[in-house]
Design a protein around this motif. Structure first.
Motif, PDB file in Angstrom:
ATOM      1  N   SER A 108       0.819  -1.210   0.000  1.00  0.00           N
ATOM      2  CA  SER A 108       0.000   0.000   0.000  1.00  0.00           C
ATOM      3  C   SER A 108       0.853   1.260   0.000  1.00  0.00           C
ATOM      4  CB  SER A 108      -0.912   0.001   1.230  1.00  0.00           C
ATOM      5  OG  SER A 108      -0.169   0.328   2.402  1.00  0.00           O
ATOM      6  N   ASP A 109       0.200   2.382  -0.247  1.00  0.00           N
ATOM      7  CA  ASP A 109       0.889   3.672  -0.226  1.00  0.00           C
ATOM      8  C   ASP A 109       1.311   4.061   1.184  1.00  0.00           C
ATOM      9  OD1 ASP A 109       0.494   3.807  -2.947  1.00  0.00           O
ATOM     10  OD2 ASP A 109      -1.329   5.033  -2.795  1.00  0.00           O
ATOM     11  N   GLU A 110       0.743   3.413   2.193  1.00  0.00           N
ATOM     12  CA  GLU A 110       1.124   3.700   3.578  1.00  0.00           C
ATOM     13  C   GLU A 110       2.593   3.377   3.845  1.00  0.00           C
ATOM     14  OE1 GLU A 110      -1.503   1.392   5.945  1.00  0.00           O
ATOM     15  OE2 GLU A 110      -3.314   2.399   5.225  1.00  0.00           O
ATOM     16  N   ALA A 111       3.158   2.447   3.068  1.00  0.00           N
ATOM     17  CA  ALA A 111       4.549   2.030   3.257  1.00  0.00           C
ATOM     18  C   ALA A 111       5.474   2.723   2.254  1.00  0.00           C
ATOM     19  CB  ALA A 111       4.660   0.512   3.111  1.00  0.00           C
ATOM     20  N   GLY A 112       5.106   3.918   1.818  1.00  0.00           N
ATOM     21  CA  GLY A 112       5.822   4.600   0.753  1.00  0.00           C
ATOM     22  C   GLY A 112       7.269   4.941   1.057  1.00  0.00           C
ATOM     23  N   PHE A 113       7.694   4.917   2.327  1.00  0.00           N
ATOM     24  CA  PHE A 113       9.082   5.234   2.674  1.00  0.00           C
ATOM     25  C   PHE A 113       9.844   4.004   3.139  1.00  0.00           C
ATOM     26  CE2 PHE A 113      12.308   7.769   5.245  1.00  0.00           C
ATOM     27  CZ  PHE A 113      12.891   8.365   4.131  1.00  0.00           C
ATOM     28  N   ALA A 114       9.239   2.843   2.997  1.00  0.00           N
ATOM     29  CA  ALA A 114       9.874   1.589   3.427  1.00  0.00           C
ATOM     30  C   ALA A 114      10.456   0.886   2.217  1.00  0.00           C
ATOM     31  CB  ALA A 114       8.858   0.683   4.118  1.00  0.00           C
ATOM     32  N   THR A 115      11.762   0.698   2.203  1.00  0.00           N
ATOM     33  CA  THR A 115      12.395  -0.050   1.119  1.00  0.00           C
ATOM     34  C   THR A 115      13.731  -0.600   1.579  1.00  0.00           C
ATOM     35  OG1 THR A 115      12.877  -0.012  -1.266  1.00  0.00           O
ATOM     36  CG2 THR A 115      13.661   1.863   0.024  1.00  0.00           C
ATOM     37  N   GLY A 116      14.112  -1.739   1.006  1.00  0.00           N
ATOM     38  CA  GLY A 116      15.378  -2.378   1.331  1.00  0.00           C
ATOM     39  C   GLY A 116      15.417  -3.033   2.695  1.00  0.00           C
ATOM     40  N   GLN A 117      14.255  -3.334   3.259  1.00  0.00           N
ATOM     41  CA  GLN A 117      14.192  -3.842   4.625  1.00  0.00           C
ATOM     42  C   GLN A 117      13.695  -5.283   4.678  1.00  0.00           C
ATOM     43  OE1 GLN A 117      15.522  -1.795   6.999  1.00  0.00           O
ATOM     44  NE2 GLN A 117      15.925  -0.625   5.131  1.00  0.00           N
ATOM     45  N   MET A 118      14.111  -5.971   5.753  1.00  0.00           N
ATOM     46  CA  MET A 118      13.658  -7.330   6.024  1.00  0.00           C
ATOM     47  C   MET A 118      12.734  -7.269   7.243  1.00  0.00           C
ATOM     48  SD  MET A 118      15.716  -8.602   3.709  1.00  0.00           S
ATOM     49  CE  MET A 118      16.142  -7.031   2.923  1.00  0.00           C
ATOM     50  N   PHE A 119      11.477  -7.595   7.064  1.00  0.00           N
ATOM     51  CA  PHE A 119      10.493  -7.516   8.137  1.00  0.00           C
ATOM     52  C   PHE A 119      10.250  -8.911   8.712  1.00  0.00           C
ATOM     53  CE2 PHE A 119       9.852  -3.721   5.659  1.00  0.00           C
ATOM     54  CZ  PHE A 119       9.571  -2.746   6.608  1.00  0.00           C
ATOM     55  N   THR A 120      10.753  -9.142   9.917  1.00  0.00           N
ATOM     56  CA  THR A 120      10.611 -10.438  10.564  1.00  0.00           C
ATOM     57  C   THR A 120       9.241 -10.547  11.232  1.00  0.00           C
ATOM     58  OG1 THR A 120      12.979 -10.638  10.969  1.00  0.00           O
ATOM     59  CG2 THR A 120      11.522 -11.962  12.354  1.00  0.00           C
ATOM     60  N   VAL A 121       8.532 -11.622  10.926  1.00  0.00           N
ATOM     61  CA  VAL A 121       7.215 -11.888  11.525  1.00  0.00           C
ATOM     62  C   VAL A 121       7.258 -13.319  12.025  1.00  0.00           C
ATOM     63  CG1 VAL A 121       4.720 -11.852  11.170  1.00  0.00           C
ATOM     64  CG2 VAL A 121       6.187 -10.340   9.809  1.00  0.00           C
ATOM     65  N   ASP A 122       7.652 -13.502  13.293  1.00  0.00           N
ATOM     66  CA  ASP A 122       7.897 -14.863  13.800  1.00  0.00           C
ATOM     67  C   ASP A 122       7.367 -15.115  15.200  1.00  0.00           C
ATOM     68  OD1 ASP A 122       9.633 -13.438  15.410  1.00  0.00           O
ATOM     69  OD2 ASP A 122      11.391 -14.675  14.979  1.00  0.00           O
ATOM     70  N   GLY A 123       6.425 -14.287  15.647  1.00  0.00           N
ATOM     71  CA  GLY A 123       5.842 -14.513  16.969  1.00  0.00           C
ATOM     72  C   GLY A 123       6.830 -14.368  18.105  1.00  0.00           C
ATOM     73  N   GLY A 124       7.941 -13.680  17.860  1.00  0.00           N
ATOM     74  CA  GLY A 124       8.937 -13.446  18.911  1.00  0.00           C
ATOM     75  C   GLY A 124       9.950 -14.553  19.087  1.00  0.00           C
ATOM     76  N   MET A 125       9.946 -15.554  18.198  1.00  0.00           N
ATOM     77  CA  MET A 125      10.824 -16.701  18.411  1.00  0.00           C
ATOM     78  C   MET A 125      12.297 -16.308  18.393  1.00  0.00           C
ATOM     79  SD  MET A 125      11.027 -20.371  16.411  1.00  0.00           S
ATOM     80  CE  MET A 125      11.677 -19.683  14.898  1.00  0.00           C
ATOM     81  N   THR A 126      12.716 -15.532  17.407  1.00  0.00           N
ATOM     82  CA  THR A 126      14.137 -15.207  17.312  1.00  0.00           C
ATOM     83  C   THR A 126      14.548 -14.095  18.274  1.00  0.00           C
ATOM     84  OG1 THR A 126      13.707 -13.699  15.455  1.00  0.00           O
ATOM     85  CG2 THR A 126      14.325 -15.972  14.919  1.00  0.00           C
ATOM     86  N   ALA A 127      13.591 -13.512  18.994  1.00  0.00           N
ATOM     87  CA  ALA A 127      13.922 -12.480  19.978  1.00  0.00           C
ATOM     88  C   ALA A 127      14.415 -13.095  21.287  1.00  0.00           C
ATOM     89  CB  ALA A 127      12.700 -11.607  20.258  1.00  0.00           C
ATOM     90  N   ALA A 128      14.128 -14.369  21.504  1.00  0.00           N
ATOM     91  CA  ALA A 128      14.387 -15.000  22.803  1.00  0.00           C
ATOM     92  C   ALA A 128      15.763 -15.654  22.863  1.00  0.00           C
ATOM     93  CB  ALA A 128      13.319 -16.045  23.093  1.00  0.00           C
TER      94      ALA A 128
END
Length: 246
Positions: free
Chosen positions: A218-238
């Motif tokens: 969407s246009d809401e993410a118009g300034f987001a580029t070149g990024q890796m967005f982790t969506v893992d329920g917090g597993m790799t944070a622990a």
């Protein structure tokens, strides 16, 4: 209707994460075309277009690009998984995994970027496995690291014409997750141990990944580029230290 008036191509939309993204994009008003090997799958929403295509084959991707035409959103989701170590992997395993997961993403980006609209969004489906190695999935881990690197390169080389980001799912309830557990001596125990390592105490669902894909498209993410967005329920944070909390 955050994607109203936008046209999207989603590779690998037959099932799992890809199917979830297809359905979410349609719900947000996008015109969607998806593809996969073989015939149109049963149950695919009627509003969604279908092309039979193997993204590892440049000639088939050229035909896919011709069918897609000018698009605003490209989601590279098609991929495969082989549960083997380096020494167990065969040349055929290499061709399968690297062909779909690496060459497939490269092929579609190369073919579609020239015909994407100004400010279009490319969303590559990476993985936490491109950052931390899952046991006995050497080729899969390496292929997702490639996807992350290619994502950054596209963002740098082709901005501002396109934005390019990757979503890095954790353990999502698909056939790939079950295949991972099946490698264990006790799949049930492995599943329970994995759940305890998630701060959310559940595995992800395709809809969890689709939700961030909608935002990135969407246009809401118009300034987001070149990024890796982790969506893992917090597993790799622990931390792996067992304190009784996990």
């Amino acid at each position: 209707m955050r994607l109203a008036g936008k046209k999207a191509l989603v590779t690998g939309g037959r099932q799992g994460i890809g199917r979830g993204i297809v359905e979410a994009f349609l719900a947000e008003g996008a015109e969607v075309l998806t593809c996969g090997r073989g015939a149109r799958p049963d149950g695919l929403p009627e509003a969604c277009g279908w092309c039979s295509a193997d993204v590892s084959d440049p000639a088939q991707v050229t035909e896919l690009a011709r069918a897609a035409g000018r698009i605003d959103i490209l989601v590279n989701n098609a991929g495969v998984q082989v549960e083997k170590t380096v020494t167990d992997s065969t040349d055929a395993d290499w061709d399968l995994v690297i062909g779909a997961n690496c060459r497939g993403v490269f092929n579609t980006c190369r073919a579609l970027i020239p015909q994407m609209t100004q400010g279009a969004s490319i969303i590559n489906i990476g993985s936490i496995s491109g950052r931390v190695a899952d046991p006995s999935m050497a080729l899969y881990n390496a292929s997702k690291a490639f996807v992350h690197g290619l994502t950054r390169s596209i963002a740098v080389d082709h901005g501002p014409q396109v934005r390019c980001n990757a979503i890095c799912p954790g353990w999502i309830e698909t056939g790939m997750l079950e295949a991972g557990f099946d490698m264990s001596d006790d799949p049930g125990a492995a599943r329970q141990d994995a759940l305890r390592r998630h701060a959310m105490r559940r595995f992800g669902k395709p809809a969890d990944i689709a939700a961030i894909a909608v935002w990135l498209a969407s246009d809401e993410a118009g300034f987001a580029t070149g990024q890796m967005f982790t969506v893992d329920g917090g597993m790799t944070a622990a931390s792996p230290i067992n304190t009784g909390l996990f």
